[in-house]
Motif scaffolding. Structure first.
Motif, PDB file in Angstrom:
ATOM      1  N   ASP A 147      33.019  70.564  97.738  1.00  0.00           N
ATOM      2  CA  ASP A 147      33.964  69.765  97.821  1.00  0.00           C
ATOM      3  C   ASP A 147      35.207  70.529  96.916  1.00  0.00           C
ATOM      4  O   ASP A 147      34.767  71.362  96.114  1.00  0.00           O
ATOM      5  CB  ASP A 147      33.715  68.300  97.273  1.00  0.00           C
ATOM      6  CG  ASP A 147      33.415  68.311  95.802  1.00  0.00           C
ATOM      7  OD1 ASP A 147      34.248  68.429  94.937  1.00  0.00           O
ATOM      8  OD2 ASP A 147      32.203  68.140  95.622  1.00  0.00           O
ATOM      9  N   ASP A 148      36.212  69.937  97.085  1.00  0.00           N
ATOM     10  CA  ASP A 148      37.172  70.552  96.286  1.00  0.00           C
ATOM     11  C   ASP A 148      38.133  69.463  95.475  1.00  0.00           C
ATOM     12  O   ASP A 148      39.152  69.498  95.187  1.00  0.00           O
ATOM     13  CB  ASP A 148      38.567  71.283  97.341  1.00  0.00           C
ATOM     14  CG  ASP A 148      39.070  70.154  98.099  1.00  0.00           C
ATOM     15  OD1 ASP A 148      40.033  70.211  99.255  1.00  0.00           O
ATOM     16  OD2 ASP A 148      38.699  69.171  98.252  1.00  0.00           O
ATOM     17  N   GLY A 149      37.116  68.837  94.728  1.00  0.00           N
ATOM     18  CA  GLY A 149      37.423  67.690  93.845  1.00  0.00           C
ATOM     19  C   GLY A 149      37.744  68.367  92.432  1.00  0.00           C
ATOM     20  O   GLY A 149      37.929  69.453  92.319  1.00  0.00           O
ATOM     21  N   GLY A 150      37.530  67.255  91.245  1.00  0.00           N
ATOM     22  CA  GLY A 150      37.900  67.851  90.132  1.00  0.00           C
ATOM     23  C   GLY A 150      36.638  68.721  89.574  1.00  0.00           C
ATOM     24  O   GLY A 150      36.913  69.098  88.406  1.00  0.00           O
ATOM     25  N   GLY A 151      35.409  68.871  89.932  1.00  0.00           N
ATOM     26  CA  GLY A 151      34.349  69.852  89.535  1.00  0.00           C
ATOM     27  C   GLY A 151      33.747  69.145  88.203  1.00  0.00           C
ATOM     28  O   GLY A 151      33.858  67.877  88.110  1.00  0.00           O
ATOM     29  N   ILE A 152      33.025  69.872  87.465  1.00  0.00           N
ATOM     30  CA  ILE A 152      32.130  69.457  86.512  1.00  0.00           C
ATOM     31  C   ILE A 152      32.423  70.436  85.215  1.00  0.00           C
ATOM     32  O   ILE A 152      32.386  71.652  85.503  1.00  0.00           O
ATOM     33  CB  ILE A 152      30.579  69.496  86.846  1.00  0.00           C
ATOM     34  CG1 ILE A 152      30.347  68.670  88.141  1.00  0.00           C
ATOM     35  CG2 ILE A 152      29.850  68.976  86.013  1.00  0.00           C
ATOM     36  CD1 ILE A 152      28.872  68.933  88.736  1.00  0.00           C
ATOM     37  N   THR A 153      32.432  69.787  84.282  1.00  0.00           N
ATOM     38  CA  THR A 153      32.776  70.395  82.887  1.00  0.00           C
ATOM     39  C   THR A 153      31.411  71.458  82.501  1.00  0.00           C
ATOM     40  O   THR A 153      30.343  71.082  83.040  1.00  0.00           O
ATOM     41  CB  THR A 153      32.699  69.533  81.820  1.00  0.00           C
ATOM     42  OG1 THR A 153      31.565  68.805  81.630  1.00  0.00           O
ATOM     43  CG2 THR A 153      33.885  68.639  82.002  1.00  0.00           C
ATOM     44  N   PRO A 154      31.591  72.732  82.049  1.00  0.00           N
ATOM     45  CA  PRO A 154      30.436  73.499  81.878  1.00  0.00           C
ATOM     46  C   PRO A 154      29.350  72.684  81.004  1.00  0.00           C
ATOM     47  O   PRO A 154      28.186  73.254  81.282  1.00  0.00           O
ATOM     48  CB  PRO A 154      31.146  74.693  81.129  1.00  0.00           C
ATOM     49  CG  PRO A 154      32.568  74.605  81.368  1.00  0.00           C
ATOM     50  CD  PRO A 154      32.923  73.322  81.526  1.00  0.00           C
ATOM     51  N   ILE A 206      23.169  73.497  91.778  1.00  0.00           N
ATOM     52  CA  ILE A 206      24.672  73.048  91.767  1.00  0.00           C
ATOM     53  C   ILE A 206      25.416  73.990  91.133  1.00  0.00           C
ATOM     54  O   ILE A 206      25.140  74.399  90.165  1.00  0.00           O
ATOM     55  CB  ILE A 206      24.608  71.441  91.274  1.00  0.00           C
ATOM     56  CG1 ILE A 206      26.154  71.076  91.507  1.00  0.00           C
ATOM     57  CG2 ILE A 206      24.179  71.528  90.078  1.00  0.00           C
ATOM     58  CD1 ILE A 206      26.204  69.520  91.382  1.00  0.00           C
ATOM     59  N   TYR A 207      26.759  74.256  91.530  1.00  0.00           N
ATOM     60  CA  TYR A 207      27.690  75.427  91.274  1.00  0.00           C
ATOM     61  C   TYR A 207      29.013  74.303  91.134  1.00  0.00           C
ATOM     62  O   TYR A 207      29.390  73.693  91.982  1.00  0.00           O
ATOM     63  CB  TYR A 207      27.612  76.464  91.895  1.00  0.00           C
ATOM     64  CG  TYR A 207      26.490  77.207  92.346  1.00  0.00           C
ATOM     65  CD1 TYR A 207      25.900  76.799  93.456  1.00  0.00           C
ATOM     66  CD2 TYR A 207      25.949  78.079  91.525  1.00  0.00           C
ATOM     67  CE1 TYR A 207      24.592  77.353  93.620  1.00  0.00           C
ATOM     68  CE2 TYR A 207      24.786  78.760  91.732  1.00  0.00           C
ATOM     69  CZ  TYR A 207      24.154  78.362  92.955  1.00  0.00           C
ATOM     70  OH  TYR A 207      22.983  78.964  93.193  1.00  0.00           O
ATOM     71  N   SER A 208      29.597  74.868  90.124  1.00  0.00           N
ATOM     72  CA  SER A 208      30.959  74.060  89.914  1.00  0.00           C
ATOM     73  C   SER A 208      31.826  74.938  88.975  1.00  0.00           C
ATOM     74  O   SER A 208      31.371  75.483  88.020  1.00  0.00           O
ATOM     75  CB  SER A 208      30.977  72.481  89.517  1.00  0.00           C
ATOM     76  OG  SER A 208      32.263  71.835  89.369  1.00  0.00           O
ATOM     77  N   GLN A 209      33.258  74.510  89.152  1.00  0.00           N
ATOM     78  CA  GLN A 209      34.377  75.142  88.152  1.00  0.00           C
ATOM     79  C   GLN A 209      35.271  73.963  88.082  1.00  0.00           C
ATOM     80  O   GLN A 209      35.763  73.393  88.828  1.00  0.00           O
ATOM     81  CB  GLN A 209      35.067  76.362  88.837  1.00  0.00           C
ATOM     82  CG  GLN A 209      34.186  77.567  88.997  1.00  0.00           C
ATOM     83  CD  GLN A 209      35.131  78.754  89.441  1.00  0.00           C
ATOM     84  OE1 GLN A 209      36.375  78.647  89.245  1.00  0.00           O
ATOM     85  NE2 GLN A 209      34.542  79.804  89.954  1.00  0.00           N
ATOM     86  N   GLU A 230      23.710  70.415  81.459  1.00  0.00           N
ATOM     87  CA  GLU A 230      22.775  69.214  81.114  1.00  0.00           C
ATOM     88  C   GLU A 230      22.156  69.085  82.642  1.00  0.00           C
ATOM     89  O   GLU A 230      20.771  68.724  82.567  1.00  0.00           O
ATOM     90  CB  GLU A 230      23.495  67.936  80.736  1.00  0.00           C
ATOM     91  CG  GLU A 230      24.089  68.182  79.333  1.00  0.00           C
ATOM     92  CD  GLU A 230      24.868  67.003  78.970  1.00  0.00           C
ATOM     93  OE1 GLU A 230      25.481  66.873  78.050  1.00  0.00           O
ATOM     94  OE2 GLU A 230      24.943  65.744  79.859  1.00  0.00           O
ATOM     95  N   VAL A 231      22.757  68.883  83.636  1.00  0.00           N
ATOM     96  CA  VAL A 231      22.188  68.682  84.873  1.00  0.00           C
ATOM     97  C   VAL A 231      21.194  69.754  85.317  1.00  0.00           C
ATOM     98  O   VAL A 231      20.268  69.598  85.929  1.00  0.00           O
ATOM     99  CB  VAL A 231      23.435  68.584  86.027  1.00  0.00           C
ATOM    100  CG1 VAL A 231      22.729  68.487  87.446  1.00  0.00           C
ATOM    101  CG2 VAL A 231      24.449  67.268  85.629  1.00  0.00           C
ATOM    102  N   ARG A 232      21.843  71.095  85.279  1.00  0.00           N
ATOM    103  CA  ARG A 232      20.821  72.091  85.446  1.00  0.00           C
ATOM    104  C   ARG A 232      19.569  72.167  84.869  1.00  0.00           C
ATOM    105  O   ARG A 232      18.279  72.594  85.329  1.00  0.00           O
ATOM    106  CB  ARG A 232      21.527  73.628  85.494  1.00  0.00           C
ATOM    107  CG  ARG A 232      22.625  73.955  86.530  1.00  0.00           C
ATOM    108  CD  ARG A 232      23.212  75.270  86.312  1.00  0.00           C
ATOM    109  NE  ARG A 232      23.944  75.675  87.686  1.00  0.00           N
ATOM    110  CZ  ARG A 232      24.555  76.661  87.537  1.00  0.00           C
ATOM    111  NH1 ARG A 232      24.826  77.470  86.606  1.00  0.00           N
ATOM    112  NH2 ARG A 232      25.358  76.874  88.675  1.00  0.00           N
ATOM    113  N   GLU A 233      19.523  71.886  83.336  1.00  0.00           N
ATOM    114  CA  GLU A 233      18.007  71.801  82.598  1.00  0.00           C
ATOM    115  C   GLU A 233      17.434  70.722  83.221  1.00  0.00           C
ATOM    116  O   GLU A 233      16.251  70.863  83.167  1.00  0.00           O
ATOM    117  CB  GLU A 233      18.859  71.486  81.053  1.00  0.00           C
ATOM    118  CG  GLU A 233      19.295  72.652  80.552  1.00  0.00           C
ATOM    119  CD  GLU A 233      19.843  72.511  79.091  1.00  0.00           C
ATOM    120  OE1 GLU A 233      20.438  73.569  78.439  1.00  0.00           O
ATOM    121  OE2 GLU A 233      19.678  71.165  78.751  1.00  0.00           O
ATOM    122  N   ALA A 234      17.843  69.516  83.468  1.00  0.00           N
ATOM    123  CA  ALA A 234      17.240  68.626  83.855  1.00  0.00           C
ATOM    124  C   ALA A 234      16.457  68.721  85.189  1.00  0.00           C
ATOM    125  O   ALA A 234      15.417  68.429  85.451  1.00  0.00           O
ATOM    126  CB  ALA A 234      17.855  67.128  84.214  1.00  0.00           C
TER     127      ALA A 234
END
Length: 583
Positions: free
Chosen positions: A512-519, A564-567, A524-528
């Motif tokens: 998606d081209d939304g607001g993305g996720i903070t680093p 999951i990848y995000s900027q 946190e999500v990737r560690e879980a």
């Protein structure tokens, strides 16, 4: 030698007492067996009749619903006006095209749909094998036997069984006459061929043969046409017609003897038969008989042995015991023999009392097991009927919206109905093509909420469509984009779903081209995800991703992955990687 043995008082007492014990135990076992056989037989037949009555009621509701649905064409004022005023064929084609497709797709059990117009000699046909509407001319429609049968009152309907679809499933065909009320002329015939799935679901027990006959003895439905042949069907129907009082009879079929349970539908005039293996009805009786024989034989042998050992020493106690045992014939199985006296007589009395208690337990166990089995079957049927009722209710709402020309509401209700069916009936693993169909319905419902703010695009390689994946896995990713992208923005958002195969792996990407996720949040999500802990270390908004991660680990044993990848400020991309199997 025999004479000397008979002259002995103790031997005569032994013979008399032994014969008495044998007679008493045999009589008690016989009467217990007869009573148990009658009670178990009556209970089994009564339970089967009650179950068949429920099945017949479900069949009546299904046929009534189908008959009402066949009249939907009369509710279409534009179509009826065109038919009544004999408009040119080209006008019919334009008017009928959309109406007939709506009626055909309004139910999932319709296999094909025909509309015959005898005035114009015009036929409209659509089926599952050919979803494109066919239009052709056919002269002499009024000369068909089904036309004459359907045009006769009072119901102006005619059922034609015996047809099968391309997969060998039995079809039920309804011919419905549309009558001009003013002159009672037949202006159209609606032909609906349906796959009566409710019958297959209702009569799913492999050990039972089912036959449903119309008032003329034709087989409307059977789940075993190899056993219930045409010859046997005629015999079963003839015997059913002469079983008005007992509502049950025995019959010999291929593979053994069966009990036929009868139920008649007053509304339809149809006759339903449960053809149940005789051992299913009499199995408990045979088991009880065997147990009683063993218990009775063992008790008799024990009694005789004790009598031979004890009679010479204790005649009085033995006489008292004989009197007590003889009294069993005059009481129920609840009677207890007195255990007073010397130890030997007391032991014999306790053995006989134990035998009576065991007989009572066996009778009770047989009753309880049968009752529990039937209650479980009824609860399972109630669950199926409840979900089927909710699905049919949504379909009825959709039809109402469609008749009110509110197509948007109809599409939403249809999407919700099929979503419900998908969630309730689908397995844990589904084909990608089925998952994408569900995803499109999910997007339709979300677009009704967000309108032009939600823009979706789906790209999938054709060879990936048959791959099985965990159910709802794509929806979880799309829902995550809507929840964390669209709901937190004021503008529009594009959600792209891409599925492709590369180097023996299947990739599912939702971006998606939304607001993305903070680093920080992304870490946190990737560690879980790496810890693969279900509902742990992942905050509640991401509980779906946690469940998906655990399912991938359990199903693919480490061969699948999710990331999951995000900027921040640009968007996010979720990727599922699975082994490609092509099925």
């Amino acid at each position: 030698m025999l004479k000397s043995m008979y002259n002995s008082l103790s031997n005569r007492v032994i013979i008399v007492v032994s014969l008495s014990v044998i007679v008493v135990v045999s009589l008690a076992s016989y009467f217990t067996f007869i009573t148990s056989m009658r009670t178990i037989n009556e209970t089994a037949l009564r339970n089967l009749q009650e179950i068949l009555a429920l099945h017949t009621h479900a069949l009546e509701r299904y046929i009534d619903d189908l008959s009402s649905y066949s009249l939907n064409i009369r509710k279409n004022e534009v179509l009826m006006r065109a038919i009544l005023h004999d408009e040119p064929p080209g006008y019919h084609d334009i008017v009928n095209l959309r109406s007939i497709k709506n009626i055909f797709y309004g139910r999932t059990d319709i296999y094909n749909f025909f509309l015959y117009l005898p005035r114009q000699g015009r036929v409209y046909e659509i089926s599952r094998n050919n979803p494109n509407l066919r239009i052709y001319s056919e002269l002499g429609i009024r000369e068909n036997a089904w036309y004459l049968s359907a045009s006769q009152g009072p119901s102006f309907a005619y059922f034609d069984p015996g047809n099968f679809d391309s997969d060998g499933r039995q079809l039920l065909t309804l011919y419905r006459a549309i009558i001009n009320i003013q002159d009672q002329e037949t202006i159209a015939i609606v032909k609906l061929s349906v796959i009566p799935e409710i019958l297959a679901q209702t009569f799913s027990d492999d050990s039972r043969r089912v036959g449903i006959f119309d008032e003329n003895g034709r087989v409307i439905y059977t789940n075993d046409s190899t056993t219930i042949t045409d010859e046997k069907a005629d015999e079963l129907f003839a015997r059913a017609q002469h079983s008005n009082e007992n509502m049950a009879f025995s019959v010999a079929l291929e593979g053994g003897y069966y009990m036929a349970i009868i139920n008649r539908s007053e509304n339809l005039g149809w006759t339903s038969l449960f053809v149940v293996p005789a051992n299913e009805v009499y199995g408990a009786i045979e088991y009880t008989q065997t147990v009683l024989v063993w218990i009775g034989g063992g008790a008799v042998a024990t009694a005789i042995l004790l009598i031979v050992l004890l009679i010479k020493v204790q005649t009085r106690s033995l006489v008292r015991l004989i009197n007590n045992v003889s009294e069993i014939r005059d009481y129920s199985l609840n009677a207890q023999i007195s255990e007073k006296g010397n130890p030997e007589v007391a032991n014999l009395a306790r053995a006989i009392n134990s035998m009576l208690r065991r007989i009572q337990e066996l009778v009770s166990q047989n009753f309880v097991s049968k009752i529990n089995e039937k209650e479980a079957q009824l609860k399972n049927l109630e669950t199926q009927l409840n979900s089927h009722f909710l699905y049919n209710t949504l379909q009825a709402i959709s039809s109402k919206a469609l008749m009110a020309e509110n197509r948007e509401v109809s599409d939403m209700v249809n999407a919700l109905a099929y979503t419900l069916r998908y969630l309730v009936k689908s397995d844990g693993m589904v084909r990608i093509e089925n998952e994408l169909a569900h995803l499109n319905r999910y997007f339709l419902l979300q677009k009704a909420r967000f309108e032009e703010r939600l823009i979706t695009n789906i790209e999938v390689e054709e060879k990936a469509l048959t791959q099985y994946i965990p159910k709802l896995s794509i929806q979880i990713l799309a829902e995550n984009s809507i929840k964390h992208g669209l709901e937190k923005m004021l503008g529009a958002i594009n959600i792209n779903v891409r599925i492709y195969v590369e180097e023996e792996y299947l990739y599912i990407k939702v971006s998606d081209d939304g607001g993305g996720i903070t680093p920080e949040r992304l870490n946190e999500v990737r560690e879980a995800i790496q810890r693969k802990e279900k509902n742990c270390m992942i905050p509640k908004p991401n509980i779906g991703l946690g469940s998906l991660t655990v399912r991938l680990e359990l199903l693919y044993s480490g061969q699948a992955s999710f990331d999951i990848y995000s900027q921040e400020g640009i968007g996010a991309t979720s990727v599922i990687k699975l082994p490609y199997e092509g099925k």
